[in-house]
Design an enzyme around this catalytic site. Structure first.
Site, PDB file in Angstrom:
ATOM      1  N   GLU A   7     -33.397   3.483  25.997  1.00  0.00           N
ATOM      2  CA  GLU A   7     -34.817   3.600  25.610  1.00  0.00           C
ATOM      3  C   GLU A   7     -35.192   2.636  24.496  1.00  0.00           C
ATOM      4  OE1 GLU A   7     -32.780   6.137  26.158  1.00  0.00           O
ATOM      5  OE2 GLU A   7     -33.790   7.622  27.421  1.00  0.00           O
ATOM      6  N   GLY A  61     -33.370   8.979  31.058  1.00  0.00           N
ATOM      7  CA  GLY A  61     -33.563  10.330  31.594  1.00  0.00           C
ATOM      8  C   GLY A  61     -32.521  10.691  32.646  1.00  0.00           C
ATOM      9  N   GLU A  87     -29.625  11.917  30.702  1.00  0.00           N
ATOM     10  CA  GLU A  87     -30.019  13.210  30.130  1.00  0.00           C
ATOM     11  C   GLU A  87     -30.022  14.306  31.183  1.00  0.00           C
ATOM     12  OE1 GLU A  87     -33.667  11.406  28.645  1.00  0.00           O
ATOM     13  OE2 GLU A  87     -33.086  11.977  26.627  1.00  0.00           O
TER      14      GLU A  87
HETATM   15  N1  CAA Z   1     -38.570   3.206  36.191  1.00  0.00           N
HETATM   16  C1  CAA Z   1     -39.283   2.606  37.162  1.00  0.00           C
HETATM   17  N2  CAA Z   1     -38.741   1.722  38.001  1.00  0.00           N
HETATM   18  C2  CAA Z   1     -37.451   1.403  37.829  1.00  0.00           C
HETATM   19  C3  CAA Z   1     -36.655   1.972  36.835  1.00  0.00           C
HETATM   20  C4  CAA Z   1     -37.273   2.933  35.992  1.00  0.00           C
HETATM   21  N3  CAA Z   1     -36.596   3.581  35.040  1.00  0.00           N
HETATM   22  N4  CAA Z   1     -35.414   1.457  36.917  1.00  0.00           N
HETATM   23  C5  CAA Z   1     -35.430   0.608  37.942  1.00  0.00           C
HETATM   24  N5  CAA Z   1     -36.651   0.554  38.495  1.00  0.00           N
HETATM   25  C6  CAA Z   1     -37.091  -0.236  39.639  1.00  0.00           C
HETATM   26  C7  CAA Z   1     -37.314  -1.693  39.238  1.00  0.00           C
HETATM   27  O1  CAA Z   1     -38.585  -1.878  38.631  1.00  0.00           O
HETATM   28  C8  CAA Z   1     -37.172  -2.360  40.570  1.00  0.00           C
HETATM   29  O2  CAA Z   1     -38.366  -2.190  41.285  1.00  0.00           O
HETATM   30  P1  CAA Z   1     -39.079  -3.484  41.993  1.00  0.00           P
HETATM   31  O3  CAA Z   1     -38.082  -3.904  43.045  1.00  0.00           O
HETATM   32  O4  CAA Z   1     -40.329  -2.895  42.538  1.00  0.00           O
HETATM   33  O5  CAA Z   1     -39.263  -4.507  40.921  1.00  0.00           O
HETATM   34  C9  CAA Z   1     -36.090  -1.536  41.281  1.00  0.00           C
HETATM   35  O6  CAA Z   1     -36.053  -0.275  40.607  1.00  0.00           O
HETATM   36  C10 CAA Z   1     -34.707  -2.151  41.183  1.00  0.00           C
HETATM   37  O7  CAA Z   1     -34.444  -2.410  39.798  1.00  0.00           O
HETATM   38  P2  CAA Z   1     -33.932  -3.852  39.262  1.00  0.00           P
HETATM   39  O8  CAA Z   1     -34.491  -4.935  40.110  1.00  0.00           O
HETATM   40  O9  CAA Z   1     -34.231  -3.897  37.807  1.00  0.00           O
HETATM   41  O10 CAA Z   1     -32.370  -3.689  39.567  1.00  0.00           O
HETATM   42  P3  CAA Z   1     -31.157  -4.342  38.750  1.00  0.00           P
HETATM   43  O11 CAA Z   1     -29.911  -4.023  39.528  1.00  0.00           O
HETATM   44  O12 CAA Z   1     -31.444  -5.751  38.394  1.00  0.00           O
HETATM   45  O13 CAA Z   1     -31.106  -3.518  37.359  1.00  0.00           O
HETATM   46  C11 CAA Z   1     -31.123  -1.525  36.011  1.00  0.00           C
HETATM   47  C12 CAA Z   1     -30.807  -2.145  37.404  1.00  0.00           C
HETATM   48  C13 CAA Z   1     -30.166  -2.090  34.971  1.00  0.00           C
HETATM   49  C14 CAA Z   1     -30.926  -0.035  36.150  1.00  0.00           C
HETATM   50  C15 CAA Z   1     -32.597  -1.877  35.614  1.00  0.00           C
HETATM   51  O14 CAA Z   1     -33.454  -1.546  36.692  1.00  0.00           O
HETATM   52  C16 CAA Z   1     -33.077  -1.163  34.389  1.00  0.00           C
HETATM   53  O15 CAA Z   1     -32.783  -1.546  33.289  1.00  0.00           O
HETATM   54  N6  CAA Z   1     -33.866  -0.086  34.612  1.00  0.00           N
HETATM   55  C17 CAA Z   1     -34.485   0.645  33.500  1.00  0.00           C
HETATM   56  C18 CAA Z   1     -33.472   1.567  32.853  1.00  0.00           C
HETATM   57  C19 CAA Z   1     -34.136   2.266  31.685  1.00  0.00           C
HETATM   58  O16 CAA Z   1     -34.631   1.650  30.762  1.00  0.00           O
HETATM   59  N7  CAA Z   1     -34.134   3.604  31.741  1.00  0.00           N
HETATM   60  C20 CAA Z   1     -34.733   4.422  30.701  1.00  0.00           C
HETATM   61  C21 CAA Z   1     -36.153   4.777  31.065  1.00  0.00           C
HETATM   62  S1  CAA Z   1     -37.016   5.563  29.736  1.00  0.00           S
HETATM   63  C22 CAA Z   1     -36.487   7.181  29.770  1.00  0.00           C
HETATM   64  O17 CAA Z   1     -35.703   7.584  30.626  1.00  0.00           O
HETATM   65  C23 CAA Z   1     -37.077   8.077  28.712  1.00  0.00           C
HETATM   66  C24 CAA Z   1     -36.443   9.403  28.615  1.00  0.00           C
HETATM   67  O18 CAA Z   1     -35.589   9.654  27.807  1.00  0.00           O
HETATM   68  C25 CAA Z   1     -36.908  10.506  29.463  1.00  0.00           C
END
Ligand code: CAA
Length: 247
Positions: A161, A138, A141
């Site tokens: 995703e 998102g 996006e």
């Molecule tokens: N939602 C909720 N929390 C999130 C998040 C998300 N999208 N991305 C990161 N966070 C949180 C983590 O859970 C973590 O929280 P805690 O410390 O409480 O555990 C904090 O942010 C820091 O994240 P990481 O410890 O994972 O940090 P990192 O540097 O190791 O990794 C990252 C960074 C690669 C961005 C990884 O956090 C990640 O993969 N995040 C998810 C990305 C993702 O999948 N985004 C798509 C979401 S779905 C979507 O967006 C649908 C749509 O089209 C609308």
């Protein structure tokens, strides 16, 4: 609205000669964003996503606040353009997975989940996304809904995703195709791999936007009927690898 990838963030800030000045708003009006009027003539509306602990994950409260700030700037005749930015580490790491994790198909479909997210694409004043760090899901996006993207050297764009057992739900499959072309867009959506601003710019390709976003949103909702979507998001929250069953 066409997204133009990759200009330097430094280049963005210079022409406006930004001078901070808090927008006329009551204290505590915003929890997840910082809102200011900037520039010599205070004619730049500046919105900074500010949920650092969650890498600016776009929770519902944050998106509602962004909508309110956009309305405020849209109605302010002093404002000529709007800049939306995040931090050096993250523009936004996507929709809030923890908030979505337990949603059902019925809730998503019936409530038209994410319908209000496209507000930024309807703003009449030019909106610039100043992106550095993660612009994922998102977050990517949201940036693409803006009129122009200025991306810094650390910017990473991605639609991960698929790694959560779902698909982009806010225009990713449609706007990304128009921003970087079908080939790279498909690669990004099907693998979840990220690209730099430079790679995105090289692949830039312009088409027109159509009905696809509506179809995409319904398909995104339908992933909430699968076990794999639940497993993908649960695995993220439990910090383990997802065990997908193709169900
Ligand atoms: N939602 C909720 N929390 C999130 C998040 C998300 N999208 N991305 C990161 N966070 C949180 C983590 O859970 C973590 O929280 P805690 O410390 O409480 O555990 C904090 O942010 C820091 O994240 P990481 O410890 O994972 O940090 P990192 O540097 O190791 O990794 C990252 C960074 C690669 C961005 C990884 O956090 C990640 O993969 N995040 C998810 C990305 C993702 O999948 N985004 C798509 C979401 S779905 C979507 O967006 C649908 C749509 O089209 C609308």
């Amino acid at each position: 609205m066409a997204a133009l990838f990759c200009r330097s963030a430094g280049g963005l800030l210079r022409p406006f000669r930004l001078v901070p000045c808090m927008v006329a708003a009551g204290p505590g009006q915003y929890q997840y964003i910082l809102v200011e009027k900037k520039g010599e003539h205070q004619n730049v509306g500046f919105i900074q996503l500010h949920r650092p602990k969650a890498l600016n994950a776009l929770c519902d409260g944050l998106m509602i606040e962004v909508g309110r700030a956009l309305d405020q700037f849209e109605a302010d005749s002093q404002i000529g353009a709007i800049v939306i930015t995040g931090s050096d580490r993250a523009f936004a790491a996507g929709a809030d997975i923890k908030e979505m994790q337990n949603r059902t198909f019925q809730e998503c479909y019936g409530g038209n989940f994410l319908a209000h997210w496209n507000k930024v694409s309807l703003v009449k004043k030019p909106v610039i996304a100043a992106v550095n760090g993660f612009a994922l899901g998102g977050g990517c996006e949201f940036a693409m809904m803006c009129d122009i993207i200025y991306a810094g050297e650390k910017a990473q764009f991605g639609q991960p995703e698929i790694l959560l057992g779902t698909i982009p739900g806010s225009g990713g499959t449609q706007r990304l195709t128009r921003a970087v072309g079908k080939s790279l867009a498909m690669e990004m959506v099907l693998t979840g791999d990220r690209v730099s601003a430079q790679e995105a710019k090289q692949a830039a390709y312009e088409l027109t936007l159509a009905e696809g976003c509506r179809l995409e949103k319904r398909l995104f909702h339908s992933t909430f009927a699968t076990e794999d979507r639940k497993e993908g998001m649960t695995a993220f929250v439990e910090k383990r690898k997802a065990d997908f069953k193709d169900k």
